[in-house]
Design a protein around this motif. Structure first.
Motif, PDB file in Angstrom:
ATOM      1  N   GLU A 152       6.251   2.396 -10.321  1.00 47.30           N
ATOM      2  CA  GLU A 152       5.038   3.438 -10.692  1.00 47.30           C
ATOM      3  C   GLU A 152       5.016   3.509 -12.269  1.00 47.30           C
ATOM      4  OE1 GLU A 152       2.648   4.407  -8.701  1.00 47.30           O
ATOM      5  OE2 GLU A 152       3.409   5.628  -7.144  1.00 47.30           O
ATOM      6  N   GLU A 198       3.556  -0.553  -7.075  1.00 49.66           N
ATOM      7  CA  GLU A 198       3.556   0.466  -5.759  1.00 49.66           C
ATOM      8  C   GLU A 198       1.885   0.916  -5.599  1.00 49.66           C
ATOM      9  OE1 GLU A 198       6.501   3.434  -5.474  1.00 49.66           O
ATOM     10  OE2 GLU A 198       5.580   4.405  -3.641  1.00 49.66           O
ATOM     11  N   ASN A 199       1.243   1.437  -6.555  1.00 53.73           N
ATOM     12  CA  ASN A 199       0.087   1.894  -6.415  1.00 53.73           C
ATOM     13  C   ASN A 199      -1.051   1.169  -7.506  1.00 53.73           C
ATOM     14  OD1 ASN A 199       0.198   3.585  -3.971  1.00 53.73           O
ATOM     15  ND2 ASN A 199       1.706   4.723  -5.129  1.00 53.73           N
ATOM     16  N   LYS A 217      -3.756  -1.157  -6.723  1.00 51.49           N
ATOM     17  CA  LYS A 217      -4.695  -0.618  -5.483  1.00 51.49           C
ATOM     18  C   LYS A 217      -6.090  -0.378  -5.935  1.00 51.49           C
ATOM     19  CE  LYS A 217      -0.763   0.800  -2.466  1.00 51.49           C
ATOM     20  NZ  LYS A 217       0.040   1.682  -2.113  1.00 51.49           N
ATOM     21  N   HIS A 259      -0.057  -5.911  -5.876  1.00 50.35           N
ATOM     22  CA  HIS A 259      -0.268  -5.259  -4.474  1.00 50.35           C
ATOM     23  C   HIS A 259      -1.302  -4.299  -4.619  1.00 50.35           C
ATOM     24  CE1 HIS A 259       0.902  -3.539  -0.575  1.00 50.35           C
ATOM     25  NE2 HIS A 259       0.822  -2.508  -1.054  1.00 50.35           N
ATOM     26  N   TRP A 284      -7.209  -3.705   1.192  1.00 48.14           N
ATOM     27  CA  TRP A 284      -6.423  -2.876   2.078  1.00 48.14           C
ATOM     28  C   TRP A 284      -7.606  -1.770   2.651  1.00 48.14           C
ATOM     29  CZ3 TRP A 284      -2.321   1.340   0.921  1.00 48.14           C
ATOM     30  CH2 TRP A 284      -1.561   1.569   2.120  1.00 48.14           C
ATOM     31  N   ASN A 306      -3.843  -6.778   2.758  1.00 47.68           N
ATOM     32  CA  ASN A 306      -2.704  -5.947   3.237  1.00 47.68           C
ATOM     33  C   ASN A 306      -3.231  -5.274   4.751  1.00 47.68           C
ATOM     34  OD1 ASN A 306      -0.200  -4.710   3.064  1.00 47.68           O
ATOM     35  ND2 ASN A 306      -0.986  -2.944   2.336  1.00 47.68           N
ATOM     36  N   GLU A 307      -2.330  -5.559   5.585  1.00 42.77           N
ATOM     37  CA  GLU A 307      -2.458  -4.793   7.013  1.00 42.77           C
ATOM     38  C   GLU A 307      -3.747  -4.925   7.747  1.00 42.77           C
ATOM     39  OE1 GLU A 307      -1.214  -1.004   6.248  1.00 42.77           O
ATOM     40  OE2 GLU A 307       0.584  -1.434   5.349  1.00 42.77           O
ATOM     41  N   ASN A 356       0.173  -9.857   3.723  1.00 39.02           N
ATOM     42  CA  ASN A 356       1.216  -8.968   3.829  1.00 39.02           C
ATOM     43  C   ASN A 356       1.086  -7.925   4.927  1.00 39.02           C
ATOM     44  OD1 ASN A 356       3.541  -7.715   2.286  1.00 39.02           O
ATOM     45  ND2 ASN A 356       2.357  -5.947   2.004  1.00 39.02           N
ATOM     46  N   GLN A 409       6.838  -6.560   5.313  1.00 39.53           N
ATOM     47  CA  GLN A 409       7.060  -5.351   4.480  1.00 39.53           C
ATOM     48  C   GLN A 409       8.392  -4.761   4.884  1.00 39.53           C
ATOM     49  OE1 GLN A 409       4.209  -2.306   5.258  1.00 39.53           O
ATOM     50  NE2 GLN A 409       2.491  -3.612   4.371  1.00 39.53           N
ATOM     51  N   HIS A 433       9.533  -1.766   6.501  1.00 38.37           N
ATOM     52  CA  HIS A 433       9.939  -0.407   6.413  1.00 38.37           C
ATOM     53  C   HIS A 433      10.472   0.246   7.509  1.00 38.37           C
ATOM     54  CE1 HIS A 433       7.478   0.414   2.863  1.00 38.37           C
ATOM     55  NE2 HIS A 433       6.378  -0.150   3.150  1.00 38.37           N
ATOM     56  N   GLU A 450       8.634  -4.792   0.991  1.00 34.65           N
ATOM     57  CA  GLU A 450       8.457  -3.406   0.840  1.00 34.65           C
ATOM     58  C   GLU A 450       9.760  -2.739   1.577  1.00 34.65           C
ATOM     59  OE1 GLU A 450       4.802  -1.700   1.830  1.00 34.65           O
ATOM     60  OE2 GLU A 450       3.527  -3.204   1.006  1.00 34.65           O
ATOM     61  N   TRP A 503      10.657  -1.107  -1.664  1.00 33.40           N
ATOM     62  CA  TRP A 503       9.721  -0.113  -2.024  1.00 33.40           C
ATOM     63  C   TRP A 503      10.180   1.029  -2.884  1.00 33.40           C
ATOM     64  CZ3 TRP A 503       5.520  -2.224  -2.255  1.00 33.40           C
ATOM     65  CH2 TRP A 503       4.138  -1.593  -2.279  1.00 33.40           C
ATOM     66  N   TRP A 542       8.734   7.007  -1.601  1.00 36.83           N
ATOM     67  CA  TRP A 542       7.511   7.630  -0.858  1.00 36.83           C
ATOM     68  C   TRP A 542       8.223   8.385   0.506  1.00 36.83           C
ATOM     69  CZ3 TRP A 542       4.240   5.019   3.215  1.00 36.83           C
ATOM     70  CH2 TRP A 542       5.026   4.101   3.937  1.00 36.83           C
TER      71      TRP A 542
HETATM   72  C1  XIL Z   1       2.330   3.683  -0.239  1.00 38.04           C
HETATM   73  C2  XIL Z   1       2.867   4.261  -1.790  1.00 38.04           C
HETATM   74  O1  XIL Z   1       4.294   4.175  -1.629  1.00 38.04           O
HETATM   75  C3  XIL Z   1       2.419   5.558  -1.882  1.00 38.04           C
HETATM   76  O2  XIL Z   1       2.852   6.167  -2.920  1.00 38.04           O
HETATM   77  C4  XIL Z   1       0.987   5.756  -1.528  1.00 38.04           C
HETATM   78  O3  XIL Z   1       0.674   7.410  -1.455  1.00 38.04           O
HETATM   79  C5  XIL Z   1       0.611   5.274  -0.135  1.00 38.04           C
HETATM   80  O4  XIL Z   1       0.922   3.833  -0.262  1.00 38.04           O
HETATM   81  N1  XIL Z   1       2.279  -0.031   3.202  1.00 38.04           N
HETATM   82  C6  XIL Z   1       1.940  -0.561   2.053  1.00 38.04           C
HETATM   83  C7  XIL Z   1       2.072   0.309   0.745  1.00 38.04           C
HETATM   84  O5  XIL Z   1       1.680  -1.732   1.854  1.00 38.04           O
HETATM   85  O6  XIL Z   1       0.889   0.235  -0.104  1.00 38.04           O
HETATM   86  C8  XIL Z   1       2.357   1.607   0.939  1.00 38.04           C
HETATM   87  O7  XIL Z   1       2.683   2.322  -0.170  1.00 38.04           O
HETATM   88  C9  XIL Z   1       3.301   1.874   1.951  1.00 38.04           C
HETATM   89  C10 XIL Z   1       2.996   1.214   3.261  1.00 38.04           C
END
Ligand code: XIL
Length: 562
Positions: free
Chosen positions: A244, A268-269, A272, A305, A309, A353-354, A398, A432, A434, A464, A504, A512
């Motif tokens: 960030e 991270e953002n 976007k 990134h 999205w 993305n997604e 992604n 990703q 997570h 991520e 991430w 986050w």
């Molecule tokens: C998240 C960020 O980490 C946050 O700060 C924001 O508020 C929301 O997005 N998948 C993704 C990322 O591809 O862009 C997301 O990032 C987390 C889930």
């Protein structure tokens, strides 16, 4: 003779007078006289910090702010905080001392004292982190509370003494406001009010030398050798983290660790849609520029990134009622402008993305007004436009929950296979990752998935990665987490088309996770004070191990789904 008496008489009167005029012996501590001038206020993003006055607006909701970039108060024994403030409206406008920042919701786990003005009184609220209702609330009527008012909170022994314009207005028992001996500053402001802090000082009585101001983020970072990036370079892999821009600007330790440890980063953002193109006619490149410039200065690759999205869309896209031609024009222009601006500087783009839906209903792709607006071939178009804007950049799809083998990763596979077969310029897939301890894919399944994508000629990046733990996790969970980080990196190292592992974030300080998953925390490889965790050393181990491990290497130490 006579003259001498007069002299003594004058001296005596002067002494008596001096004893009667109440002088305040509490004085600002070194560096603590004028804290509104600290540069960190301008970093917070929620404060106007021009001309040494802090303007803190609530907008239309209650705001509880904390400036975690510093300055911080550190105190043992008696101390005071003296604040000259004014407010635009009569509802609550208070300065805050935050002895512990919240987790998730502002009140959760926090320790926070508010001292301010409300409906013509001086008020004190104390929050203990268990409820959004204050545990202590005191109201002290006082004279002269209009315009600029100087409020002072003093801790004297086990009491808190509240003063307004130099006079005591009330006392209460100290509910434990500095649980760890220090506090951040912040503010609490009710809707449609704005607090102005004209001066902020930390004071102490003359006999207490244990009150100090600390600036800069709190850190316990000590570099260890070798940095991950050196090992990763030697193995021909990228290892990195999401970044960030405001932390780069405001927290020097953040940039120090990032530049030292990693050879790739992702925004991270900052890339976007809402962040970089908030209005149809307006782009805001500052954040992305900061991150890309940092990467270049530290010889790091950049992942951009993300171009498209269904989340993080600005209102002008989210709510647009465009014709198909207008959609095409808007999205094409966005992609060409963003990719074109960073041509040759962003090596990899998450173009999309997604896009795969989590429910079977309605087909494999998510329906959004922009995907419908652009038509069924919007994915082909997005990759083609990105490729036209920078033919050298490698373009990725992604997604989450498609790391191992299963229905969703089959959908991703089918999607990207289609792109490859149609000759659309796609070069990789982002997994990703997570994860939680209980719901992680088996490493050998991830390896199979990476391999089949490789057979399509595609690279894979782990994009991520984070592994969240319960907020109150015990040591053994940190060990299990470390083992998982190690296993997945080993998988990536074992497959030649897996070329990057990106997390991430890197410090739990700015992850986050606590916001997105209340009750969870500790997902990354450095703790909140930048101390490397077992997971950090596990990644180092994996990078140091000999190459070419097979599936037999996985499983034993991995807390994975059966
Ligand atoms: C998240 C960020 O980490 C946050 O700060 C924001 O508020 C929301 O997005 N998948 C993704 C990322 O591809 O862009 C997301 O990032 C987390 C889930």
């Amino acid at each position: 003779m006579m003259k001498k008496y007069i002299r003594y008489a004058i001296l005596g009167m002067a002494l008596i007078l001096a004893a009667c005029v109440p002088t305040d012996a509490w004085k600002p501590v070194a560096g603590g006289d004028n804290l509104t001038a600290d540069p960190s206020w301008a970093c917070t993003g929620w404060i106007g910090a021009a001309n040494g006055v802090l303007d803190i607006g609530a907008g239309n909701e209650f705001r509880a702010y904390v400036n975690t970039y510093g300055p911080r108060l550190q105190a043992e024994g008696d101390f005071g905080v003296r604040v000259t403030l004014s407010a635009d409206a009569a509802n609550l406008a208070a300065f805050s001392l935050i002895g512990k920042p919240g987790l998730g919701n502002w009140w959760n786990e926090t320790n926070k004292l508010d001292v301010g003005l409300e409906e013509g009184n001086v008020v004190v609220y104390f929050y203990d982190g268990k409820s959004f209702m204050p545990r202590v609330k005191q109201t002290f009527p006082a004279e002269g509370l209009s315009g600029q008012v100087t409020l002072e909170l003093r801790r004297v022994g086990d009491k808190l003494v509240v003063r307004a314009n130099g006079k005591e207005v009330g006392q209460l028992d100290d509910p434990g406001i500095l649980p760890e001996g220090w506090a951040y500053f912040g503010a609490s402001v009710r809707p449609n009010n704005t607090l102005h802090i004209h001066k902020l000082s930390v004071v102490a009585p003359p006999d207490n030398a244990n009150v100090a101001i600390r600036t800069g983020s709190e850190s316990a970072y000590t570099p260890t050798d070798p940095p991950l990036r050196d090992l990763a370079d030697a193995r021909g892999i990228y290892i990195g983290a999401a970044v960030e821009p405001q932390h780069l600007r405001c927290d020097p330790v953040y940039g120090e660790v990032l530049g030292r440890e990693f050879n790739i980063l992702v925004t991270e953002n900052a890339f976007k849609f809402y962040a970089i193109h908030p209005e149809a006619e307006r782009y805001t490149f500052e954040g992305a520029d900061t991150v890309v410039a940092f990467a270049e200065a530290h010889k790091m690759k950049v992942r951009g990134h993300t171009l498209l999205w269904h989340q993080s869309m600005p209102a002008w896209i989210e709510n647009a009622a465009f014709t198909p031609e207008q959609w095409e024009q808007a999205i094409h222009e966005h992609i060409s402008t963003v990719v074109g601006r960073y041509k040759g500087r962003v090596a990899y783009w998450d173009v999309l993305n997604e896009a795969i839906s989590d429910s079977a209903a309605g087909g494999p792709l998510r329906q959004t007004n922009w995907s419908t607006g652009l038509g069924p071939d919007f994915i082909d178009k997005a990759f083609t436009w990105a490729h036209e804007a920078d033919p050298e950049a490698l373009l990725f799809y992604n997604d989450y929950g498609a790391e191992g083998m299963g229905a969703k990763s089959d959908q991703v596979y089918a999607l990207v296979k289609g792109l490859v077969e149609r000759g659309i310029p796609i070069h990789g897939v982002g997994l990703q990752m997570h994860l939680t301890l209980g719901t992680a894919p088996k490493p050998e399944d991830v390896q199979r998935n990476i391999r089949r994508l490789g057979e399509l000629g595609l690279q894979v990046h782990i994009t991520e990665m984070d592994i969240r733990l319960p907020a109150n996790a015990s040591d053994d969970l940190f060990t299990a987490q470390a083992n998982m980080y190690r296993e997945y990196l080993k998988v990536c190292l074992a497959e030649t088309n897996c070329t990057a592992l990106v997390m991430w974030g890197f410090t739990d300080r700015y992850s986050w996770i606590p916001d997105a998953n209340p009750g969870f925390d500790h997902a990354l490889i450095f703790d909140k004070l930048y101390r490397p965790k077992p997971a950090y050393f596990a990644l180092r181990d994996a990078l140091t191990l000999p190459k070419s491990l097979g599936p037999e290497d996985f499983g034993a130490s991995c807390n994975c789904k059966p």
